[in-house]
Design a protein around this motif. Structure first.
Motif, PDB file in Angstrom:
ATOM      1  N   VAL A   1      75.982  42.433  20.618  1.00 20.22           N
ATOM      2  CA  VAL A   1      77.015  41.489  21.031  1.00 20.22           C
ATOM      3  C   VAL A   1      76.711  40.115  20.456  1.00 20.22           C
ATOM      4  O   VAL A   1      75.591  39.615  20.589  1.00 20.22           O
ATOM      5  N   GLN A   2      77.699  39.530  19.818  1.00 21.99           N
ATOM      6  CA  GLN A   2      77.563  38.158  19.327  1.00 21.99           C
ATOM      7  C   GLN A   2      78.521  37.269  20.100  1.00 21.99           C
ATOM      8  O   GLN A   2      79.664  37.654  20.357  1.00 21.99           O
ATOM      9  N   LEU A   3      78.032  36.090  20.469  1.00 22.37           N
ATOM     10  CA  LEU A   3      78.816  35.172  21.287  1.00 22.37           C
ATOM     11  C   LEU A   3      79.033  33.872  20.530  1.00 22.37           C
ATOM     12  O   LEU A   3      78.110  33.345  19.897  1.00 22.37           O
ATOM     13  N   GLN A   4      80.252  33.353  20.624  1.00 21.98           N
ATOM     14  CA  GLN A   4      80.604  32.093  19.967  1.00 21.98           C
ATOM     15  C   GLN A   4      81.231  31.171  21.002  1.00 21.98           C
ATOM     16  O   GLN A   4      82.345  31.415  21.464  1.00 21.98           O
ATOM     17  N   ALA A   5      80.504  30.113  21.350  1.00 18.80           N
ATOM     18  CA  ALA A   5      81.005  29.142  22.320  1.00 18.80           C
ATOM     19  C   ALA A   5      81.747  28.024  21.604  1.00 18.80           C
ATOM     20  O   ALA A   5      81.365  27.609  20.507  1.00 18.80           O
ATOM     21  N   SER A   6      82.795  27.533  22.226  1.00 17.60           N
ATOM     22  CA  SER A   6      83.574  26.433  21.664  1.00 17.60           C
ATOM     23  C   SER A   6      84.250  25.662  22.784  1.00 17.60           C
ATOM     24  O   SER A   6      84.248  26.092  23.947  1.00 17.60           O
ATOM     25  N   GLY A   7      84.845  24.514  22.420  1.00 19.43           N
ATOM     26  CA  GLY A   7      85.620  23.753  23.385  1.00 19.43           C
ATOM     27  C   GLY A   7      84.955  22.493  23.896  1.00 19.43           C
ATOM     28  O   GLY A   7      85.554  21.742  24.667  1.00 19.43           O
ATOM     29  N   GLY A   8      83.720  22.265  23.495  1.00 24.39           N
ATOM     30  CA  GLY A   8      83.048  21.052  23.933  1.00 24.39           C
ATOM     31  C   GLY A   8      83.644  19.808  23.291  1.00 24.39           C
ATOM     32  O   GLY A   8      84.476  19.894  22.391  1.00 24.39           O
ATOM     33  N   GLY A   9      83.212  18.667  23.777  1.00 21.22           N
ATOM     34  CA  GLY A   9      83.704  17.415  23.221  1.00 21.22           C
ATOM     35  C   GLY A   9      83.315  16.242  24.083  1.00 21.22           C
ATOM     36  O   GLY A   9      82.477  16.356  24.988  1.00 21.22           O
ATOM     37  N   LEU A  10      83.937  15.112  23.801  1.00 22.13           N
ATOM     38  CA  LEU A  10      83.702  13.874  24.531  1.00 22.13           C
ATOM     39  C   LEU A  10      84.885  13.618  25.448  1.00 22.13           C
ATOM     40  O   LEU A  10      86.043  13.650  25.020  1.00 22.13           O
ATOM     41  N   VAL A  11      84.598  13.368  26.715  1.00 18.85           N
ATOM     42  CA  VAL A  11      85.650  13.132  27.698  1.00 18.85           C
ATOM     43  C   VAL A  11      85.190  12.058  28.665  1.00 18.85           C
ATOM     44  O   VAL A  11      83.988  11.903  28.902  1.00 18.85           O
ATOM     45  N   GLN A  12      86.140  11.326  29.216  1.00 19.83           N
ATOM     46  CA  GLN A  12      85.800  10.321  30.213  1.00 19.83           C
ATOM     47  C   GLN A  12      85.548  10.963  31.565  1.00 19.83           C
ATOM     48  O   GLN A  12      86.071  12.051  31.861  1.00 19.83           O
ATOM     49  N   ALA A  13      84.779  10.293  32.384  1.00 15.39           N
ATOM     50  CA  ALA A  13      84.533  10.775  33.738  1.00 15.39           C
ATOM     51  C   ALA A  13      85.864  10.995  34.444  1.00 15.39           C
ATOM     52  O   ALA A  13      86.788  10.184  34.329  1.00 15.39           O
ATOM     53  N   GLY A  14      85.938  12.108  35.167  1.00 15.18           N
ATOM     54  CA  GLY A  14      87.170  12.476  35.845  1.00 15.18           C
ATOM     55  C   GLY A  14      88.071  13.375  35.023  1.00 15.18           C
ATOM     56  O   GLY A  14      89.039  13.930  35.542  1.00 15.18           O
ATOM     57  N   GLY A  15      87.756  13.509  33.750  1.00 17.05           N
ATOM     58  CA  GLY A  15      88.562  14.335  32.864  1.00 17.05           C
ATOM     59  C   GLY A  15      88.211  15.801  32.949  1.00 17.05           C
ATOM     60  O   GLY A  15      87.388  16.224  33.774  1.00 17.05           O
ATOM     61  N   SER A  16      88.851  16.582  32.063  1.00 16.46           N
ATOM     62  CA  SER A  16      88.681  18.034  32.067  1.00 16.46           C
ATOM     63  C   SER A  16      88.424  18.560  30.661  1.00 16.46           C
ATOM     64  O   SER A  16      88.864  17.963  29.673  1.00 16.46           O
ATOM     65  N   LEU A  17      87.738  19.674  30.606  1.00 18.68           N
ATOM     66  CA  LEU A  17      87.546  20.422  29.372  1.00 18.68           C
ATOM     67  C   LEU A  17      87.556  21.903  29.723  1.00 18.68           C
ATOM     68  O   LEU A  17      87.186  22.284  30.838  1.00 18.68           O
TER      69      LEU A  17
END
Length: 121
Positions: free
Chosen positions: A1-17
């Protein structure tokens, strides 16, 4: 099984990802999926896990993060709301035939490469 994580980034406090973890292989649905994170200078810690029927969360993210999975897409997700600066870390997804403590790293045989989440104050 190979796993690929994505979706990270820079966000302000209170925000969502929303983080995604795409898995290869035909046995995705049989594995428990977990998310762990490692902040600078700290040990990697458990964040959340999902099996076929149950979800598990660290106390620090309960009520703010939601783990889910789409077996048809071989993908697990981590929806992160009300983010705090202390959530800043590299987030890793993991998969395994977890038979014991789902919060323990050693229960997971497969790991993704990590995605950086930075929450600014």
């Amino acid at each position: 099984v190979q796993l690929q994580a994505s979706g990270g980034g820079l966000v302000q406090a209170g925000g969502s990802l929303r983080l995604s973890c795409a898995a290869s292989g035909r046995t995705f649905s049989t594995y428990a999926m977990g998310w762990f994170r490692q902040a600078p200078g700290k040990e990697r810690e458990f964040v959340a896990a999902i099996t076929w029927s149950s979800t598990y969360y660290a106390d620090s993210v309960t009520g703010r993060f939601t783990i889910s999975r789409d077996n048809a897409k071989n993908t697990a997700y981590l929806q992160m709301n009300s983010l705090k600066p202390e959530d800043t870390a590299v987030y890793y997804c993991a998969a395994g035939s977890v038979a014991g403590n789902r919060k323990r790293e050693s229960e997971y045989a497969y790991w993704g490469q990590g995605t950086q989440v930075t929450v600014s104050s």
